[in-house]
Design a protein around this motif. Structure first.
Motif, PDB file in Angstrom:
ATOM      1  N   GLU A 111       0.600  -0.662   0.340  1.00 45.23           N
ATOM      2  CA  GLU A 111      -0.157  -0.216   0.180  1.00 45.23           C
ATOM      3  C   GLU A 111       1.308   1.350   0.063  1.00 45.23           C
ATOM      4  O   GLU A 111       2.299   0.993   0.201  1.00 45.23           O
ATOM      5  N   ALA A 134      -3.886  -2.520  -3.292  1.00 42.20           N
ATOM      6  CA  ALA A 134      -5.255  -1.801  -2.105  1.00 42.20           C
ATOM      7  C   ALA A 134      -5.469  -1.928  -0.681  1.00 42.20           C
ATOM      8  O   ALA A 134      -6.045  -3.325  -0.560  1.00 42.20           O
ATOM      9  N   GLN A 139      -7.358   4.464   0.107  1.00 42.75           N
ATOM     10  CA  GLN A 139      -6.114   4.400  -1.386  1.00 42.75           C
ATOM     11  C   GLN A 139      -6.790   4.799  -2.165  1.00 42.75           C
ATOM     12  O   GLN A 139      -6.262   5.174  -2.988  1.00 42.75           O
ATOM     13  N   VAL A 163      -4.761  -1.712 -10.344  1.00 42.54           N
ATOM     14  CA  VAL A 163      -4.284  -2.011  -8.641  1.00 42.54           C
ATOM     15  C   VAL A 163      -5.083  -3.190  -8.617  1.00 42.54           C
ATOM     16  O   VAL A 163      -6.163  -3.976  -8.965  1.00 42.54           O
TER      17      VAL A 163
ATOM     18  N   SER B 302      -1.608   1.771   6.511  1.00 43.89           N
ATOM     19  CA  SER B 302      -2.578   0.648   5.966  1.00 43.89           C
ATOM     20  C   SER B 302      -3.369   1.216   7.576  1.00 43.89           C
ATOM     21  O   SER B 302      -2.769   1.499   8.264  1.00 43.89           O
TER      22      SER B 302
END
Lengths: 396, 396
Positions: A111, A134, A139, A163, B302
């Motif tokens: 991430e 992600a 995000q 992604v 995160s």
């Protein structure tokens, strides 16, 4: 495999051995300025060949983890001789350094935080194959805004960023926490302007280092089942989920044979470190049977008493998060402690004298590589190549 | 305190924030690309002032240990505002980098291996004040050969290298093992062409980190007595021994008040780390009462579940050899684990959101500094300066 002495960290047109670089091509190993990262090129090439064959036999793609070595030269060898489809790394700055140096297919298997980094990633996607992970809708929104902004700025409506959903499959680090969350996130990516849902990242870091094969198997069976369930739920929601990526040097044979994973992300296989050498298969071998191809070369700077020697490789030359380095090739010798610039060696047979070189196998290769600027590739006792640690320090 | 964007590791004439440098001067801290090394300039300056005053009160010279920060900018501030007579470092390559950047008085407080390094040291002695340690006649012979060879090459008969005897005063690392050995080595240095016997190095690294003041005192009393005995024996052999150098941030008040030491080698005082903050004086304070002026700035990438957050600073951004970093300024938050590119945070009060910055106090500043290329100096919430980590990676 020629020396690249002109990469962007050395401004001087003629790098000075011992100051800017640890050695010259052609030098005998005895002349390498220590501590230095040494690659045994024969063993390294055999490791590439072994992994290529094993990935092919498993029927999965190999995406070599370049976070381990941070070297564009090694990444390219993994993609040519080593059969890798591309590389992964953990940071946008790593991806930038690798792409600048000619690596064309990069997954940021992590991430990222913030609009500035998302914008940098969008720019990378203009120039090569780039994907990112992600685990949160926040995000996804940030990434989508960055790509649509770049579309507007550049007029390139086709710009798209791949992604992947990262799920937590047991590591308790990043990753979505439930199947429902993964499905919702995949849909959010699929619906976000500028983004393409590109599959599932399911990496179980801790499982790589479970030494006992039965225990490792149990942990991975749970992880693989959860990964399959998540993939199936995403498909049931109407999305393609053709790519399931993860696994590493300690576990790739298990995920690779599962029928769930399409891509394995091994990194350490190319070098091997002391910790991976402790991991066992049911047959009592190490996973993949890779050889130690990577060493920190140290020199003895002091022989302060009987049975003792002090080397010039300390915490700034070799990482100790996975245990002390292992002295290699000196009968009876062992590292007993490491401080900032020193390693203490016990040498009961009195083999080590002032100035003698010692090869150390690091406990953990990744953070060790990141401490140095150069790899010294050796064959038949001579320096064959110098490779910059392209993304050294690229942690942001 | 201006940014030095043109040091030799960045070839580009216009370094790009986020790629080549973590920030621009004037940026708010919120825009710093993380992970990055942050210096709180107010606290840092107070630390310099405190140490200057304490060394003066003790009547000893301060030789700041530049192995800690590896920065020429900081070394120069320690020698101006901070009152240091010079610096020490551990490696010839560090000394080269610091001398190139204008630091004029450097002690390599360590032994060195090999003729090539001795020659480099001899060259440094042509350009500035340089001294080095020895604990074996073999090193003395190598150093003498290097200096006499340089004399012959350059015609400069006056070229002389200062060499100190390093004694083992309790650390069981490098150093002579007995008073008689120290005396014999001092005489060997004194008699070696090109060398000048320049005093005694007596550094007890482990004692710096004995948290309990009574235990630390006992260890240091033994060490100081042995140091005094060695100095006296060298003098009794007819040699001047005017310089006795050693001590560090955890112990300088004790060696400094002993009447034996003439010079203290503290380094971490300028920054302070989490481990030195555990060391106690008899009064219950930390030695010297230095403040935390140094942080690894991380961002949350995160928030995978309630009470949990994951930061972007891992083993490649913060050293863990002296324990996990300590989260600073976020009530209730704590670092629970560190892997290559991640730190896991517990956040029971749920204060941390995606993209939030967290300041981490490293367990050990020295190997943490060596991971980064830049210091970001901040004051009043803005970036005031960028200083290169001049000798980053100079381990050989």
């Amino acid at each position: 495999m020629t020396a690249n002495l002109h990469q962007d960290r050395t401004a001087s047109p003629a790098p000075e051995p011992g100051y800017d670089v640890p050695a010259r091509v052609g030098d005998p190993v005895s002349q390498v300025a220590t501590p230095a990262l040494l690659i045994d090129l024969d063993a390294f090439e055999r490791n590439l060949d072994r992994m290529r064959a094993q990935a092919a036999a498993l029927g999965v793609a190999l995406r070599a983890h370049a976070k381990m070595h941070k070297s564009a030269d090694i990444a390219k060898l993994q993609m040519t001789r080593g059969g890798a489809v591309g590389v992964c790394c953990q940071k946008v700055s790593e991806a930038e350094a690798l792409q600048r140096a000619g690596v064309g297919d990069i997954l940021v298997s992590n991430e990222i935080a913030g609009a500035a980094r998302a914008e940098r990633l969008a720019r990378l996607a203009e120039r090569g194959r780039i994907a990112v992970c992600a685990d949160h809708p926040g995000q996804v929104a940030t990434l989508s805004r960055a790509v649509t902004a770049r579309r507007a700025e550049t007029g390139s409506d086709g710009l798209t960023l791949d992604v992947l959903v990262e799920m937590d499959c047991g590591g308790r680090r990043c990753g979505t926490g439930s199947v429902a969350e993964s499905v919702a996130l995949a849909k959010a990516i699929d619906g976000a302007p500028g983004l393409r849902f590109a599959g599932l990242q399911s990496y179980f870091g801790r499982a790589q280092h479970i030494y006992d094969p039965a225990e490792r198997r149990v942990a991975l069976d749970i992880s693989i089942a959860l990964t399959a369930e998540t993939r199936d739920a995403i498909r049931a929601a109407g999305l393609a989920c053709d790519r399931v990526t993860g696994a590493g040097t300690g576990s790739f044979a298990i995920e690779g044979a599962s029928g769930v994973y399409t891509e394995i992300q091994a990194g350490s296989y190319a070098f091997m470190d002391a910790d991976y050498a402790r991991v066992r298969t049911p047959e009592g071998t190490t996973p993949g049977s890779f050889e130690h191809a990577f060493f920190v070369l140290a020199s003895v700077i002091s022989v302060p008493g009987p049975g003792r020697a002090v080397g010039d490789a300390g915490l700034k030359a070799v990482a100790v998060d996975s245990g002390l380095p292992v002295a290699h090739g000196v009968p009876g010798a062992a590292v007993t402690g490491v401080s900032d610039e020193h390693c203490n060696l016990s040498d009961p047979q009195g083999r080590l004298g002032l100035g003698d070189q010692v090869r150390l196998i690091p406990g953990h290769c990744d953070p060790t590589c990141n401490l140095h600027d150069w790899y010294v590739g050796v064959r038949n006792g001579r320096v064959e190549c110098l490779w910059p640690v392209t993304a050294r320090g690229k942690v942001f």
